[in-house]
Design a protein around this motif. Structure first.
Motif, PDB file in Angstrom:
ATOM      1  N   ARG A  80       1.008  -1.181   0.175  1.00 51.22           N
ATOM      2  CA  ARG A  80       0.005   0.008   0.030  1.00 51.22           C
ATOM      3  C   ARG A  80       0.746   1.273   0.027  1.00 51.22           C
ATOM      4  NH1 ARG A  80      -5.525   0.260   1.736  1.00 51.22           N
ATOM      5  NH2 ARG A  80      -6.181   2.540   2.105  1.00 51.22           N
ATOM      6  N   THR A  81       0.392   2.245  -0.897  1.00 51.80           N
ATOM      7  CA  THR A  81       1.006   3.477  -0.915  1.00 51.80           C
ATOM      8  C   THR A  81       0.110   4.569  -0.913  1.00 51.80           C
ATOM      9  OG1 THR A  81       1.156   3.663  -3.240  1.00 51.80           O
ATOM     10  CG2 THR A  81       3.185   2.608  -2.511  1.00 51.80           C
ATOM     11  N   ARG A  82       0.342   5.748  -0.944  1.00 48.66           N
ATOM     12  CA  ARG A  82      -0.641   6.887  -0.812  1.00 48.66           C
ATOM     13  C   ARG A  82      -1.669   6.831  -2.019  1.00 48.66           C
ATOM     14  NH1 ARG A  82      -1.083  12.240  -2.132  1.00 48.66           N
ATOM     15  NH2 ARG A  82       0.540  12.108  -3.571  1.00 48.66           N
ATOM     16  N   LYS A  83      -1.103   6.425  -3.167  1.00 46.07           N
ATOM     17  CA  LYS A  83      -1.845   6.490  -4.477  1.00 46.07           C
ATOM     18  C   LYS A  83      -2.379   4.918  -4.773  1.00 46.07           C
ATOM     19  CE  LYS A  83      -1.887  10.708  -5.580  1.00 46.07           C
ATOM     20  NZ  LYS A  83      -3.263  11.454  -6.006  1.00 46.07           N
ATOM     21  N   THR A  84      -1.876   3.934  -4.352  1.00 44.29           N
ATOM     22  CA  THR A  84      -2.128   2.602  -4.798  1.00 44.29           C
ATOM     23  C   THR A  84      -2.251   1.772  -3.773  1.00 44.29           C
ATOM     24  OG1 THR A  84       0.029   1.891  -5.198  1.00 44.29           O
ATOM     25  CG2 THR A  84      -1.386   3.032  -7.147  1.00 44.29           C
ATOM     26  N   ASN A  85      -2.934   0.459  -3.762  1.00 42.90           N
ATOM     27  CA  ASN A  85      -3.248  -0.370  -2.788  1.00 42.90           C
ATOM     28  C   ASN A  85      -3.123  -1.843  -3.521  1.00 42.90           C
ATOM     29  OD1 ASN A  85      -3.112  -1.894  -0.506  1.00 42.90           O
ATOM     30  ND2 ASN A  85      -5.549  -2.372  -0.598  1.00 42.90           N
ATOM     31  N   LEU A  86      -2.189  -2.740  -3.479  1.00 39.42           N
ATOM     32  CA  LEU A  86      -2.124  -3.793  -4.308  1.00 39.42           C
ATOM     33  C   LEU A  86      -2.247  -4.921  -3.532  1.00 39.42           C
ATOM     34  CD1 LEU A  86       0.994  -3.268  -6.672  1.00 39.42           C
ATOM     35  CD2 LEU A  86      -1.210  -2.478  -7.371  1.00 39.42           C
ATOM     36  N   PHE A  87      -3.067  -5.941  -3.915  1.00 40.91           N
ATOM     37  CA  PHE A  87      -3.233  -6.996  -3.048  1.00 40.91           C
ATOM     38  C   PHE A  87      -3.359  -8.234  -3.630  1.00 40.91           C
ATOM     39  CE2 PHE A  87      -7.141  -4.834  -4.137  1.00 40.91           C
ATOM     40  CZ  PHE A  87      -8.124  -5.800  -4.769  1.00 40.91           C
ATOM     41  N   PHE A  88      -2.999  -9.323  -3.136  1.00 38.66           N
ATOM     42  CA  PHE A  88      -2.854 -10.714  -3.628  1.00 38.66           C
ATOM     43  C   PHE A  88      -2.995 -11.766  -2.553  1.00 38.66           C
ATOM     44  CE2 PHE A  88      -0.198 -14.548  -4.204  1.00 38.66           C
ATOM     45  CZ  PHE A  88      -0.707 -14.990  -5.456  1.00 38.66           C
TER      46      PHE A  88
END
Length: 820
Positions: free
Chosen positions: A267-275
Motif C-alpha cells: 500500500r502507498t498513498r496512491k495505490t493498494n495492491l493485494f494478492f
C-alpha cells in the motif's frame, strides 16, 4: 491485541435527554454552528463506525449535544450556538479521547476538528497489560456481524465452520447451511456476487482469510431480493498499513485434512495492491443407514442399506487486484479471482432386499464413485466518486463478469452376493453418467446516494444481470455381451438456460427525534427461456415484480434500542429444477424437474430489542415469515416400483419465532456468547388431493465460551443443539455436537498456533424419515468425529486488516453496512 468493535449507539440518546443549552449571546441568536470530524482506530488508522461524540460547554462542562459516526467514521453536529466547546469521543473497549479549543463565532460557524484517534482500553492482570478483544458477535441495527478472528474453533476451517456457531444459522452434517430454517439465501463476497452459490461458495472460503461475516435477514431494497431467508455477506481481510505486509496460514488435521492460504498487500498513498492464494485438500468419512418399505397390495418390500460415505474436497484459488486512489474523492478498483474446485464421493453399501409375506430375498453390493471438478473465474471493475468531504454524497459503478465450468462423473456397480456379502454372483446393473455445464454471468450496477438537508438520505440505483447456462447429460449402461457401454437415450439430454433481470430501486431514510427510518421499493423485470433438445418449443417466462422494504429503529433509552423491519423476497427455481426430463439416481430412484414451477415469494417481518448492561448486552428478536408458492420435494411411487422425485408449488408455509442472543463479560478472563432460537413452523397444502398440513415446534441452543488463561493463551468451547422438525412428507430428528480449541500466541503475537478438537463426544449425526401413502423411508448418517486439527498463522510486517471494509460496494448504507 484485536480491539472490541462493539456496537455503541447510546451516546446520541443520552445527549438528547440531558443536553443543556449552549452558551449564546442572546436567546434570539440563530443556532447555526457546526462541528465535524472523523474518528479513527489509533492502531489500524481505520474509521470507526457507531463511535460516540459528545459536545460539552467549556463554561460549565455541561453536555450540550452529541451524535454517532457513520460507516466512514465521520460525524457532523449541527444546531450549535456561538461559544466555546470541547468534544469527547467514546467507544466501548477504547479509551476516551478529548479535543478542546473549539470556538464557534459568526465568522467561524463551521469547525472541522479533523481526526480523533481512539486507543484500545486495557486492564492489568498481575504485572501484565491486556488489551481488550473485539466481541465475537456484534449486533447492529440491521445485521449480525461475526468477527472471525475471535472464533478460534473455526481456525483452519472455512466459512462453514464459522457459521456452525452463529445465531440464526444452522449447518447440517454435510456442511449445508440454512438461515432461520431455510436453505434459500444469497451469498455475497465483499458485497459482490459469488461464482458459486449457497453452501458451495462458503466451502471454498478459508476462515483465516475472512475478516467478518454479516448475517442480514431483512435487507433493504438496495439489495437483490433473491434468497427467502436473506443474505450472508463474507468480508475478506484487506490490509490498511502502508508498505508491504501479509499473513500466511496452514492447517493439518487427522484423516488427511490440509489447508493453507496466503494474503499479501503493498500500500502507498496512491495505490493498494493485494494478492491472495489458497489451497485445500480435505477428506472426511461417514457411515449411512437407510430402510425403505414399499407397500404393494398385501405385500411389504424392504430395502435395508448400510455402508460408507467418504468424500474428498479440494480446491485452489488465486486472487489479486489493485485500488487506485485517483483523487481524494475518486477510487478505481480492479480485482480478479480464478481457481479450480473439485470433490470426490465414494463408498460401498450393502443392500438387503426381502418381502413379507414372501420368499424373495437378495443380498447386493453397491459400489458408487462420483466426482465433480471445474474451473471458476470472476472479475470486478468498480469506480466510486465522492461529491463531498464526508463521503456520504457519492456515486458507485460496478461491472462484474463470472464464468464457471463443471464436469460431473458417476459410476455405479450393483451385483449380487451371498448372505455374507462375499463374491460376485452377477451384475444387476452397471451405469456411467456424465454431466457438463458452463455458466456465464454479466452484471452492471449503478448506485447513487445523496444526503438531504433534513438529515435524511436518498438512494437510487439500477442493475442488469444476464445469466447463460448450458448443460449436457449423458447416460450409459454396460452391455456384458459385447463388453461395451451403450448410450441410453432415455436419460441423455441437453439444455440451454437464459435469464435476464433488469432492476431499479429507490430508498429514503431519515431521522425524526429518536426514531430512524428507511423505506424502499425495488422493481424487477425477468425474462427466462429454457431450450431442451427433446422439447418442441422453448419454455419462456416474462414477469415484473415489486419488492417493498421498510426499517425503523427507536432509541428508547441510552441502553435500549428497538428495531423493526419488513421485506419481500423471491427464490427463483434453477435450471435443474425446471428440466422436465428424467435423471437416473439409482435403480430405485429417478429425479425429474418441473418446467411449470413458479418462484417462491416470501414476506418477512422482524421486531427486535437490544438492552445493554455495561459491556454486556442481550438482544431479543421476533420474526414472522410466510412463503407463497413454496417449492417442495415430492416423492411418488409408480407402478414400476421406482420412486420419482420431483418438485412442485404445493405448499404455503409460516414461521413464527423468536431468538434471544447475548454477549456476557462475566469476568476479565471469561466471555460468554449464547443464543436460544424457537419457532413454530406450519405447512399448508394438498398433494394428490390429500391434505399435507404439518406443524412443528423447532428450537436450537448454542453456546460459545472464551477463557483467557494468560495474555497470549485462550481456550474456546462451543456447543450446539437442534431440536426435531418436519417437512412436507416427513420429519427430522434432533442433533448435538461440541468443539473445543486452544490458541497460543508467540513472538509478540506475530505467530499463533491453534489446536482444535471437533465433535468431542462423537454425537453429530443426521436422521430423518419420509413417507407417503405406499412407502416409508428412514435415513441416518453419522459423520467423522473427534477430528484433531492444528493451525499455524504468521503475520508478515504486522499485517492488520481493514476494519472499515464493511460496506458493500453500492449495496451498503445505514441498513446494510459499511464499505467493502
Amino acid at each position: 491485541m484485536k480491539k472490541i468493535l462493539f456496537l455503541s449507539i447510546f451516546g446520541l440518546l443520552y445527549s438528547l435527554a440531558w443536553a443543556q443549552p449552549a452558551p449564546v449571546a442572546n436567546e434570539s441568536e440563530v443556532r447555526s454552528g457546526r462541528i465535524k470530524g472523523v474518528i479513527l482506530d489509533a492502531d489500524s488508522q481505520s474509521p470507526m463506525e457507531y463511535a460516540n461524540i459528545a459536545i460539552y460547554s467549556k463554561r460549565d462542562s455541561s453536555l450540550v449535544t452529541g451524535g454517532i459516526t457513520n460507516d466512514k467514521g465521520h460525524f457532523e453536529i449541527e444546531g450549535l450556538g456561538f461559544g466555546e466547546y470541547y468534544a469527547e469521543a467514546i467507544f466501548i473497549g477504547y479509551e476516551k479521547s478529548s479535543h478542546s479549543g473549539i470556538r464557534i463565532a459568526p465568522a467561524n460557524q463551521v469547525v472541522d476538528i479533523g481526526e480523533i484517534t481512539l486507543s484500545a482500553s486495557s486492564l492489568t492482570i498481575g504485572d501484565v497489560n491486556v488489551v481488550a478483544d473485539r466481541q465475537r458477535i456484534e449486533y447492529k441495527i440491521d445485521k449480525k456481524v461475526i468477527n472471525v478472528d475471535q472464533d478460534i474453533n473455526a481456525a483452519g476451517g472455512t466459512a462453514i465452520d464459522v457459521l456452525e456457531n452463529t445465531p440464526s444459522v444452522e449447518v447440517d452434517i454435510d456442511g449445508n447451511v440454512s438461515l432461520r430454517g431455510s436453505s434459500s439465501f444469497t451469498v455475497l463476497i465483499d458485497g459482490k456476487p459469488s461464482v458459486l452459490s449457497g453452501s458451495d461458495a462458503l466451502r471454498q472460503l478459508p476462515a483465516s482469510a475472512i475478516d467478518n461475516i454479516e448475517i442480514i435477514t431483512n435487507p433493504s431494497a438496495k439489495y437483490e431480493p433473491d434468497g427467502m431467508a436473506g443474505i450472508i455477506n463474507v468480508v475478506m481481510k484487506k490490509n490498511v498499513l502502508s508498505g508491504f505486509n501479509g499473513i500466511v496460514n496452514a492447517m493439518v488435521g487427522t484423516g488427511n485434512k490440509y489447508r493453507t492460504d496466503l494474503n499479501l498487500n503493498y500500500r502507498t498513498r496512491k495505490t493498494n495492491l493485494f494478492f491472495g492464494t489458497d489451497w485445500n485438500n480435505y477428506n472426511s468419512f461417514g457411515e449411512i443407514f437407510s430402510e425403505r418399505q414399499i407397500f404393494q397390495h398385501d405385500t411389504t418390500n424392504f430395502i435395508i442399506t448400510e455402508g460408507k460415505r467418504d468424500s474428498e474436497r479440494r480446491g485452489f484459488n488465486l486472487r489479486g487486484g489493485a485500488d487506485f486512489f485517483l483523487t481524494d474523492r475518486a477510487t478505481l478498483t480492479l480485482s480478479l479471482t480464478g481457481g479450480q474446485y473439485g470433490n470426490d464421493n465414494g463408498g460401498r453399501s450393502q443392500l438387503h432386499e426381502y418381502s413379507m409375506p414372501g420368499t424373495t430375498e437378495r443380498f447386493i453390493i453397491n459400489d458408487n464413485l462420483s466426482g465433480r471438478e471445474g474451473n471458476q473465474f470472476s472479475s470486478n471493475l468498480s469506480f466510486q466518486q465522492k461529491f463531498d468531504e464526508s463521503g456520504l454524497h457519492k456515486l458507485d459503478f460496478l461491472l462484474y463478469y463470472s464464468a464457471r465450468t463443471g464436469d460431473d462423473q458417476e459410476n455405479q456397480d450393483e451385483y449380487l452376493t451371498n448372505s455374507s456379502y462375499q463374491g460376485n454372483l452377477g451384475f444387476i446393473d452397471r451405469i456411467q453418467s456424465s454431466e457438463t455445464e458452463e455458466e456465464n454471468e454479466f452484471r452492471f450496477k449503478l448506485d447513487y446516494v445523496r444526503p438531504l438537508s433534513s438529515g435524511g438520505k436518498f438512494e437510487a440505483g439500477m442493475q442488469s444481470t444476464l445469466d447463460r447456462e448450458q448443460e449436457e447429460f449423458t447416460f450409459s449402461n454396460y452391455d456384458p455381451e459385447t463388453s461395451n457401454w451403450i448410450s441410453n437415450p432415455l436419460f441423455t439430454s441437453s439444455m440451454d438456460f437464459r435469464r435476464d433481470i433488469h432492476a431499479g430501486y429507490v430508498t429514503l431514510g431519515g431521522k425524526m427525534g429518536v426514531i430512524q427510518y428507511m423505506a424502499g421499493l425495488r422493481g424487477e423485470y425477468t425474462f427466462r427461456e429454457i431450450e431442451h433438445e427433446k422439447a418442441e418449443e422453448p419454455v419462456t417466462l416474462n414477469r415484473f415484480d415489486l419488492f417493498p422494504t421498510a426499517h425503523l429503529s427507536l432509541d428508547a433509552s441510552e441502553t435500549t434500542q428497538i428495531m423493526t423491519s419488513y421485506s419481500r423476497r423471491i427464490n427463483r427455481p434453477s435450471g435443474r429444477d425446471l428440466d422436465p426430463f428424467p435423471n437416473y439416481m439409482n435403480q430405485y430412484t429417478i429425479r425429474q424437474g418441473n418446467p411449470a414451477l413458479k418462484p417462491e415469494y416470501t414476506s418477512s417481518i422482524e421486531l427486535g430489542i437490544m438492552q445493554r448492561f455495561g459491556k454486556s448486552f442481550i438482544s431479543a428478536e421476533t420474526f414472522y415469515r410466510t412463503t407463497n408458492n413454496l417449492i417442495s420435494m415430492v416423492q411418488e411411487l409408480r407402478d414400476n416400483g421406482i420412486i420419482y422425485l420431483t418438485s412442485d408449488n404445493i405448499n404455503r408455509d409460516h414461521s413464527l419465532g423468536a431468538e434471544v442472543m447475548g454477549n456476557f463479560n462475566i469476568a476479565k478472563w471469561f466471555q460468554l456468547n449464547s443464543s436460544v432460537s424457537y419457532f413454530n413452523y406450519r405447512i399448508k397444502g394438498e398433494l394428490n388431493g390429500e391434505s399435507i398440513d404439518r406443524e412443528s415446534n423447532n428450537y436450537s441452543l448454542r453456546m460459545n465460551g472464551s477463557f483467557r488463561l494468560a495474555p497470549e493463551s485462550r481456550v474456546q468451547l462451543m456447543a450446539f443443539y437442534r431440536g426435531p422438525s418436519v417437512q412436507a412428507q416427513g420429519e427430522s430428528k434432533s442433533m448435538f455436537f461440541s468443539n473445543i480449541s486452544y490458541r497460543q500466541e508467540f513472538f509478540d503475537k506475530k505467530l499463533s498456533a491453534t489446536l482444535s478438537l471437533r465433535d468431542i463426544f462423537g454425537t453429530s449425526q443426521f436422521e430423518n424419515m419420509s413417507y407417503g401413502p405406499n412407502f416409508s423411508n428412514k435415513f441416518r448418517m453419522k459423520r467423522e468425529s473427534q477430528v484433531l486439527q492444528l493451525t499455524l498463522s504468521y503475520k508478515i510486517n504486522n499485517y492488520k486488516q481493514d476494519r472499515g471494509q464493511g460496506e458493500m460496494n453500492g449495496e451498503g448504507g445505514d441498513q446494510g453496512g459499511g464499505r467493502m
